[in-house]
Design an enzyme around this catalytic site. Structure first.
Site, PDB file in Angstrom:
ATOM      1  CD1 TRP A 178     -12.805  -8.388  21.332  1.00 50.06           C
ATOM      2  CD2 TRP A 178     -13.307 -11.074  21.684  1.00 50.06           C
ATOM      3  NE1 TRP A 178     -12.995  -9.319  22.304  1.00 50.06           N
ATOM      4  CE2 TRP A 178     -12.862 -10.110  23.038  1.00 50.06           C
ATOM      5  CE3 TRP A 178     -13.242 -12.132  22.006  1.00 50.06           C
ATOM      6  CZ2 TRP A 178     -12.438 -10.581  24.063  1.00 50.06           C
ATOM      7  CZ3 TRP A 178     -13.395 -12.817  22.625  1.00 50.06           C
ATOM      8  CH2 TRP A 178     -13.054 -12.206  24.087  1.00 50.06           C
ATOM      9  CG  ASP A 208      -7.904 -18.387  25.559  1.00 48.45           C
ATOM     10  OD1 ASP A 208      -6.523 -17.894  24.519  1.00 48.45           O
ATOM     11  OD2 ASP A 208      -8.246 -18.021  26.232  1.00 48.45           O
ATOM     12  CE  LYS A 210      -2.721 -14.674  23.456  1.00 48.59           C
ATOM     13  NZ  LYS A 210      -2.005 -13.730  24.137  1.00 48.59           N
ATOM     14  CG  HIS A 278     -14.260 -12.755  30.416  1.00 48.43           C
ATOM     15  ND1 HIS A 278     -14.739 -11.068  30.960  1.00 48.43           N
ATOM     16  CD2 HIS A 278     -13.052 -13.291  30.339  1.00 48.43           C
ATOM     17  CE1 HIS A 278     -13.112 -11.050  30.970  1.00 48.43           C
ATOM     18  NE2 HIS A 278     -12.137 -12.437  30.786  1.00 48.43           N
ATOM     19  CB  VAL A 279     -17.061 -17.509  33.745  1.00 49.96           C
ATOM     20  CG1 VAL A 279     -16.300 -18.511  34.781  1.00 49.96           C
ATOM     21  CG2 VAL A 279     -17.637 -16.659  34.564  1.00 49.96           C
TER      22      VAL A 279
END
Length: 349
Positions: A178, A208, A210, A278-279
């Site tokens: 992904w 994001d 979500k 990742h940040v």
């Protein structure tokens, strides 16, 4: 235990455990669904959520108004996880007045005492949706992640990282396809708000999956093109990348959402749920899961540590929480690095 309300359950929305297949219900029209696809052969293009049968409740978080369930679909094989979470309220008063107080909203009073009254409120259809996330097919790793379990603290030295954590990381099989799909413009392109294509210091900033589109719950991820597994692999050579993520990321968010850098919480997770560095960028007023000690490491602190000591993360003790019966818990336990209760050691009943 998992069926009771839990304030201290698993962090189920840090955006970290993104499955190979993700389904999101459209916030605008509950009759339509948007399916985000990957490129695997088993791509799930449609799921009939009305056919979902609950096997068990993995956790019920009363504080976050979120419930995680394991179950199956009648027309498909394999387990699925469904997460239901109450959405944030809109910010503008006109939307609130029309959506919640325009005469179409139903109120049922169930408590009165002097000046105090409580009601059950049934708002208009366009405002009574629940954010729904689906993981299908769900592996045992996914199920374990979303199940409420006992917690234990690990003080991980770099020696423990090399002997226990790193072999565990190398054995993990969760797909990172992904991420590749985003970086290669194969998926979620509508979610990208900034991209620097430099292979060493560049990154993609994406909302994001979500996020409910409300500014007061804004959450984004910065995914670098340079492949780094976790905080432990960072050294001074990565400072240009980290500074670029900080500076370009905050500038892009300021332009797009009118939120200044001083109102952003920017951090890493350790342990992360997936091992591709990742940040997280999160609106400061949003108390997102995974923002507290034993999980979050501020980007500004990481940069400062590496400026002071180029190999800081090969020397530092990093403390974090592991869940009972998780693979990492078992590895630390068998290594003798995890202190458990006397009752557990003696197999008490």
């Amino acid at each position: 235990m998992a069926e009771k309300c839990a304030n201290d359950g698993v962090d189920v929305n840090d955006g970290d455990c993104l499955p190979a297949k993700k389904v999101k219900l459209n916030d605008v029209d509950a009759t339509e669904s948007t399916v985000e696809k990957d490129t695997s052969e088993n791509d799930v293009t449609e799921l009939n959520l009305s056919n979902f049968k609950v096997t068990r409740i993995l956790q019920n978080n009363c504080v976050r108004k979120l419930i995680c369930m394991e179950g199956t679909f009648e027309d498909r094989e394999g387990s699925a996880i469904v997460l239901l979470e109450q959405k944030s309220f809109p910010q503008d008063k006109l939307t609130l007045e029309k959506g919640f107080f325009d005469g179409r909203t139903l109120f049922r009073k169930y408590f009165t005492n002097d000046i105090y009254r409580n009601y059950d409120c049934f708002p208009t259809e366009e405002h009574n949706s629940i954010q729904t996330s689906v993981i299908y097919p769900a592996t045992q790793t996914h199920i374990d992640k979303y199940t409420r379990q006992e917690l234990y603290m690990i003080d991980e030295t770099y020696e423990l990282y090399q002997k226990v954590t790193l072999p565990y990381i190398e054995s993990k099989s969760l797909s990172l396809e992904w991420i590749t799909n985003i970086l290669e413009h194969k998926a979620e392109q509508e979610s990208i708000i900034y991209e620097d294509s430099d292979k060493n210091n560049g990154f993609v900033l994406v909302t994001d999956f979500k996020w409910d589109k409300q500014l007061d719950s804004l959450k984004l991820l910065a995914l670098p093109f340079q492949k780094i597994r976790s905080l432990r692999e960072l050294n001074a050579s990565h400072l240009p990348l980290l500074r670029n993520i900080r500076d370009a990321g905050t500038t892009a968010i300021s332009k797009k959402f009118n939120i200044p850098a001083s109102q952003l919480r920017i951090y890493f997770h350790y342990q992360p749920s997936y091992y591709y560095l990742h940040v997280h960028f999160c609106y400061l007023m949003f108390e997102a899961p995974g923002i507290y000690v034993a999980k979050a490491h501020l980007l500004s602190t990481v940069i400062s540590n590496l400026e002071l000591m180029s190999d800081y993360y090969t020397k530092a003790v990093l403390s974090y929480i592991v869940f009972k019966d998780s693979p990492l818990y078992e590895k630390f336990k068998s290594h003798g690095a995890l202190e458990t209760s006397t009752c557990e050691t003696l197999d008490c009943k």
